[in-house]
Design a protein around this motif. Structure first.
Motif, PDB file in Angstrom:
ATOM      1  N   ARG A 170      10.153  -8.317  15.570  1.00  0.00           N
ATOM      2  CA  ARG A 170      10.149  -7.135  16.443  1.00  0.00           C
ATOM      3  C   ARG A 170       8.732  -6.597  16.602  1.00  0.00           C
ATOM      4  O   ARG A 170       8.311  -6.212  17.697  1.00  0.00           O
ATOM      5  N   PHE A 171       7.975  -6.600  15.515  1.00  0.00           N
ATOM      6  CA  PHE A 171       6.603  -6.117  15.568  1.00  0.00           C
ATOM      7  C   PHE A 171       5.742  -7.019  16.458  1.00  0.00           C
ATOM      8  O   PHE A 171       4.918  -6.540  17.232  1.00  0.00           O
ATOM      9  N   LYS A 172       5.937  -8.319  16.363  1.00  0.00           N
ATOM     10  CA  LYS A 172       5.196  -9.256  17.218  1.00  0.00           C
ATOM     11  C   LYS A 172       5.477  -8.979  18.686  1.00  0.00           C
ATOM     12  O   LYS A 172       4.557  -8.967  19.516  1.00  0.00           O
ATOM     13  N   GLU A 173       6.737  -8.738  19.020  1.00  0.00           N
ATOM     14  CA  GLU A 173       7.106  -8.424  20.407  1.00  0.00           C
ATOM     15  C   GLU A 173       6.461  -7.116  20.850  1.00  0.00           C
ATOM     16  O   GLU A 173       5.990  -6.998  21.988  1.00  0.00           O
ATOM     17  N   PHE A 174       6.425  -6.119  19.967  1.00  0.00           N
ATOM     18  CA  PHE A 174       5.795  -4.849  20.265  1.00  0.00           C
ATOM     19  C   PHE A 174       4.312  -5.041  20.592  1.00  0.00           C
ATOM     20  O   PHE A 174       3.792  -4.493  21.565  1.00  0.00           O
ATOM     21  N   ILE A 175       3.629  -5.835  19.791  1.00  0.00           N
ATOM     22  CA  ILE A 175       2.199  -6.088  20.003  1.00  0.00           C
ATOM     23  C   ILE A 175       1.992  -6.794  21.338  1.00  0.00           C
ATOM     24  O   ILE A 175       1.065  -6.469  22.094  1.00  0.00           O
ATOM     25  N   LYS A 176       2.837  -7.756  21.660  1.00  0.00           N
ATOM     26  CA  LYS A 176       2.718  -8.468  22.949  1.00  0.00           C
ATOM     27  C   LYS A 176       2.881  -7.504  24.107  1.00  0.00           C
ATOM     28  O   LYS A 176       2.156  -7.578  25.103  1.00  0.00           O
ATOM     29  N   MET A 177       3.848  -6.571  24.006  1.00  0.00           N
ATOM     30  CA  MET A 177       4.070  -5.596  25.075  1.00  0.00           C
ATOM     31  C   MET A 177       2.866  -4.666  25.206  1.00  0.00           C
ATOM     32  O   MET A 177       2.488  -4.282  26.317  1.00  0.00           O
ATOM     33  N   LYS A 178       2.260  -4.297  24.095  1.00  0.00           N
ATOM     34  CA  LYS A 178       1.086  -3.423  24.116  1.00  0.00           C
ATOM     35  C   LYS A 178      -0.076  -4.062  24.860  1.00  0.00           C
ATOM     36  O   LYS A 178      -0.862  -3.387  25.517  1.00  0.00           O
ATOM     37  N   ARG A 179      -0.189  -5.371  24.749  1.00  0.00           N
ATOM     38  CA  ARG A 179      -1.258  -6.117  25.405  1.00  0.00           C
ATOM     39  C   ARG A 179      -1.190  -5.991  26.921  1.00  0.00           C
ATOM     40  O   ARG A 179      -2.185  -5.982  27.591  1.00  0.00           O
ATOM     41  N   LYS A 180       0.048  -5.953  27.417  1.00  0.00           N
ATOM     42  CA  LYS A 180       0.269  -5.921  28.870  1.00  0.00           C
ATOM     43  C   LYS A 180       0.078  -4.565  29.384  1.00  0.00           C
ATOM     44  O   LYS A 180      -0.498  -3.831  29.774  1.00  0.00           O
TER      45      LYS A 180
END
Length: 104
Positions: free
Chosen positions: A94-104
């Motif tokens: 879940r944290f990895k997905e959060f970081i990916k979304m933050k990038r965008k």
């Protein structure tokens, strides 16, 4: 130290000195001198040896006992992951997905 490491790695792979000499494009006597530390290979040759044996130049030179930093990191990661619970692993995802979304 270089000579001992070369001999150890060569014998692990069950190779003869002539095999390494041919791979490096040097005479067997020249390679023998590397193992007996009567002569030192140049940096290009050391780099070829490190690549061939899949070890770091630092390992060959005796500056570390870690053969390959990538393998060491992978092993450390595997040991650490083995300690995590299923819920912790889900949280990491879940944290990895959060970081990916933050990038965008």
């Amino acid at each position: 130290m270089l000579g001992k490491r070369l001999k150890s790695l060569r014998t692990e792979k069950q190779l003869k000195q002539i095999d390494l000499a041919n791979m490096l494009g040097v005479g067997r006597t020249t390679y023998t001198q590397y193992e007996t530390e009567k002569s030192e290979p140049d940096l290009k040759t050391i780099s070829k040896l490190a690549d061939f044996f899949n070890v770091s130049v630092d390992y060959l030179l005796g500056r570390t006992n870690i053969r390959n930093i990538n393998e060491a990191i992978t092993e450390m990661y595997k040991r650490e992951c083995a300690k995590w619970t299923e819920e912790e692993l889900k949280e990491i995802e879940r944290f990895k997905e959060f970081i990916k979304m933050k990038r965008k």
